[in-house]
Scaffold this active site. Sequence first.
Site, PDB file in Angstrom:
ATOM      1  N   ALA A   1       1.132  -0.581  -0.127  1.00 24.03           N
ATOM      2  CA  ALA A   1      -0.193   0.495  -0.555  1.00 24.03           C
ATOM      3  C   ALA A   1       0.683   1.916  -0.176  1.00 24.03           C
ATOM      4  O   ALA A   1       2.136   1.523   0.700  1.00 24.03           O
ATOM      5  CB  ALA A   1      -1.028  -0.025   1.327  1.00 24.03           C
ATOM      6  N   GLY A   2       0.382   2.419  -0.121  1.00 21.89           N
ATOM      7  CA  GLY A   2       1.272   3.032  -0.778  1.00 21.89           C
ATOM      8  C   GLY A   2       1.168   4.013  -1.784  1.00 21.89           C
ATOM      9  O   GLY A   2       1.186   4.907  -2.369  1.00 21.89           O
TER      10      GLY A   2
ATOM     11  N   LYS B   1      -2.170   4.417  -4.076  1.00 24.48           N
ATOM     12  CA  LYS B   1      -3.534   5.034  -2.917  1.00 24.48           C
ATOM     13  C   LYS B   1      -4.721   5.147  -3.172  1.00 24.48           C
ATOM     14  O   LYS B   1      -5.762   4.690  -2.651  1.00 24.48           O
ATOM     15  CB  LYS B   1      -3.317   6.326  -2.888  1.00 24.48           C
ATOM     16  CG  LYS B   1      -2.535   6.771  -1.429  1.00 24.48           C
ATOM     17  CD  LYS B   1      -1.503   7.978  -1.027  1.00 24.48           C
ATOM     18  CE  LYS B   1       0.313   7.528  -0.494  1.00 24.48           C
ATOM     19  NZ  LYS B   1      -0.573   6.987   0.551  1.00 24.48           N
TER      20      LYS B   1
ATOM     21  N   ASN C   1       7.988   9.610   3.628  1.00 24.89           N
ATOM     22  CA  ASN C   1       7.455  10.203   3.416  1.00 24.89           C
ATOM     23  C   ASN C   1       6.032  10.796   4.658  1.00 24.89           C
ATOM     24  O   ASN C   1       6.834   9.202   5.484  1.00 24.89           O
ATOM     25  CB  ASN C   1       6.490   8.925   2.450  1.00 24.89           C
ATOM     26  CG  ASN C   1       5.097   7.867   3.311  1.00 24.89           C
ATOM     27  OD1 ASN C   1       4.478   9.088   3.374  1.00 24.89           O
ATOM     28  ND2 ASN C   1       5.900   7.004   3.596  1.00 24.89           N
TER      29      ASN C   1
ATOM     30  N   PHE D   1      -2.412   9.854   4.324  1.00 21.87           N
ATOM     31  CA  PHE D   1      -3.197   9.296   3.919  1.00 21.87           C
ATOM     32  C   PHE D   1      -4.281  10.477   2.758  1.00 21.87           C
ATOM     33  O   PHE D   1      -5.579  10.001   2.772  1.00 21.87           O
ATOM     34  CB  PHE D   1      -4.925   8.364   4.861  1.00 21.87           C
ATOM     35  CG  PHE D   1      -3.808   8.119   5.808  1.00 21.87           C
ATOM     36  CD1 PHE D   1      -2.639   7.771   5.520  1.00 21.87           C
ATOM     37  CD2 PHE D   1      -4.277   7.334   7.019  1.00 21.87           C
ATOM     38  CE1 PHE D   1      -2.168   5.855   6.598  1.00 21.87           C
ATOM     39  CE2 PHE D   1      -4.007   6.653   8.319  1.00 21.87           C
ATOM     40  CZ  PHE D   1      -3.231   5.568   7.958  1.00 21.87           C
TER      41      PHE D   1
ATOM     42  N   ASN E   1      -5.991  -1.498   1.764  1.00 25.04           N
ATOM     43  CA  ASN E   1      -5.409  -1.068   3.226  1.00 25.04           C
ATOM     44  C   ASN E   1      -6.345   0.116   3.580  1.00 25.04           C
ATOM     45  O   ASN E   1      -6.309   1.530   2.618  1.00 25.04           O
ATOM     46  CB  ASN E   1      -3.762  -0.598   3.065  1.00 25.04           C
ATOM     47  CG  ASN E   1      -3.072  -0.460   4.514  1.00 25.04           C
ATOM     48  OD1 ASN E   1      -3.590   0.733   4.955  1.00 25.04           O
ATOM     49  ND2 ASN E   1      -2.303  -1.022   4.678  1.00 25.04           N
TER      50      ASN E   1
ATOM     51  N   SER F   1       0.719   3.906  10.397  1.00 29.99           N
ATOM     52  CA  SER F   1       1.495   5.387   9.939  1.00 29.99           C
ATOM     53  C   SER F   1       1.790   5.636  11.005  1.00 29.99           C
ATOM     54  O   SER F   1       1.410   6.034  12.215  1.00 29.99           O
ATOM     55  CB  SER F   1       0.585   5.510   8.681  1.00 29.99           C
ATOM     56  OG  SER F   1       0.701   6.372   8.992  1.00 29.99           O
TER      57      SER F   1
ATOM     58  N   ASN G   1       1.751   9.178  10.160  1.00 22.09           N
ATOM     59  CA  ASN G   1       1.705  10.640   9.763  1.00 22.09           C
ATOM     60  C   ASN G   1       0.426  10.870  10.086  1.00 22.09           C
ATOM     61  O   ASN G   1      -0.223  12.137   9.193  1.00 22.09           O
ATOM     62  CB  ASN G   1       1.731  10.548   8.248  1.00 22.09           C
ATOM     63  CG  ASN G   1       3.637   9.851   7.530  1.00 22.09           C
ATOM     64  OD1 ASN G   1       4.534  10.701   8.347  1.00 22.09           O
ATOM     65  ND2 ASN G   1       3.860   8.584   6.714  1.00 22.09           N
ATOM     66  N   THR G   2      -0.354  10.030  10.692  1.00 24.69           N
ATOM     67  CA  THR G   2      -1.570  10.539  11.797  1.00 24.69           C
ATOM     68  C   THR G   2      -1.740  10.567  12.531  1.00 24.69           C
ATOM     69  O   THR G   2      -1.820   9.687  13.531  1.00 24.69           O
ATOM     70  CB  THR G   2      -2.763  10.025  10.744  1.00 24.69           C
ATOM     71  OG1 THR G   2      -3.215  10.099   9.297  1.00 24.69           O
ATOM     72  CG2 THR G   2      -3.856   9.876  11.471  1.00 24.69           C
TER      73      THR G   2
ATOM     74  N   LYS H   1      -1.680  -3.821  10.445  1.00 27.02           N
ATOM     75  CA  LYS H   1      -0.092  -4.186   9.544  1.00 27.02           C
ATOM     76  C   LYS H   1       0.114  -3.576  10.785  1.00 27.02           C
ATOM     77  O   LYS H   1      -0.278  -1.788  11.321  1.00 27.02           O
ATOM     78  CB  LYS H   1      -0.355  -2.830   8.378  1.00 27.02           C
ATOM     79  CG  LYS H   1       1.332  -2.665   7.869  1.00 27.02           C
ATOM     80  CD  LYS H   1       1.158  -2.275   6.637  1.00 27.02           C
ATOM     81  CE  LYS H   1       1.989  -1.787   5.584  1.00 27.02           C
ATOM     82  NZ  LYS H   1       1.933  -1.529   4.819  1.00 27.02           N
TER      83      LYS H   1
ATOM     84  N   ASN I   1       5.062  -1.699   8.258  1.00 28.81           N
ATOM     85  CA  ASN I   1       5.164  -0.492   8.321  1.00 28.81           C
ATOM     86  C   ASN I   1       6.256   0.485   8.195  1.00 28.81           C
ATOM     87  O   ASN I   1       7.809  -0.218   7.921  1.00 28.81           O
ATOM     88  CB  ASN I   1       3.954   0.385   8.808  1.00 28.81           C
ATOM     89  CG  ASN I   1       3.106   1.553   7.931  1.00 28.81           C
ATOM     90  OD1 ASN I   1       3.986   1.871   7.000  1.00 28.81           O
ATOM     91  ND2 ASN I   1       2.211   1.631   7.866  1.00 28.81           N
TER      92      ASN I   1
END
Length: 354
Positions: free
Chosen positions: A67-68, A71, A116, A120, A144, A180, A182-183, A223, A252
């Site tokens: 995933a990524g 998206k 990165n 999301f 995902n 992740s 990043n959230t 994940k 991840n």
Amino acid sequence: MYRLLYRIVLRRVPAEAAHRLAFGLIRAVAWVPGAAWLLRRWLGPRDPVLRVRALGLEFPGPLGLAAGFDKDARGTRGLAALGFGFVEVGTVAARAQPGNPRPRMFRLTADRALVNRMGFNNAGAAAAAARLARARGGPPVGVNIGKSRAAPDADAAADYAASARAVAAVAGYVVVNVSSPNTPGLRDLQAADRLRPVLVAVRSALDAAVPERRQGRVPLLVKIAPDLADADVDAVADLALELGLDGIIATNTTTSRDGLASPAAEVAAAGAGGLSGPPLRARSLAVLRRLHARAGDRLVLIAAGGIETPDDAWERLRAGATLVQAYTGFVYGGPLWPRRMHAGLARRMKADFS
């Protein structure tokens, strides 16, 4: 040819812009009549030794795209045509959102790594589901799912469940992404007491959305991050077994910046975010081995993180993974990378079995 193109052109373009350019070309080629079929015949895994049956699905090869990259499920036909044994789209959330401000993707070329902090960025789970419904056929496609940034932490389970309902009918499998970096606050959901209601809600949503799915219930995985302490890895494995999950993806991206070869100034300029690529290899492998020691064959383990060569992939399979997936290796390796990876894996499998 790709390496020359990368050195002369792509590396001079900002990382996210280069991604959009390359992905646009992949999507465009796939819509040329007959092109996807011809590419799949040329590049796709065909050696019987590579075939894997897992999660109630048939995989032509064990290497998938993580995933990524795609998206919003916009290019599964083209990506499958390049020779991946499966494709995982997302991360998608229940609500469309733009992600973090740009720039938000960076190369650390000396490490063949990426940083990165995309956040999301996606058009929503329903939009991805509609695209997948129009692009049926080919190898399995997993979805995902992550938490919408606007959803309060108290509503996380309901938010994940909404995404699950949206994609249930079109997903080969579903992955709950709580790892992740990043959230804000997302990784806190990996604690077993906070993860439990999310997984229960998603499982219930999938079962209710597709009560009579032909091949059985929708497989559900979680994940996890490489940065979890060993005791927390064990706790997630125990919870997955208790709740009857189908598998775990390990791992991840990482927030660690230890042991990098890239200049310190370059690393600092990249800033916060998830690091992917070879620097992640050792820890991801250690997490995989720990999960396998804890769960044995009761869970399907999908290995990710620092997989760049056939030897990397083979090491993960021997360490207990059923499938492997990568993203950064593909970015640096180019469009023929999946074919080279599967060819190398086939040779190693035959040598080991002989």
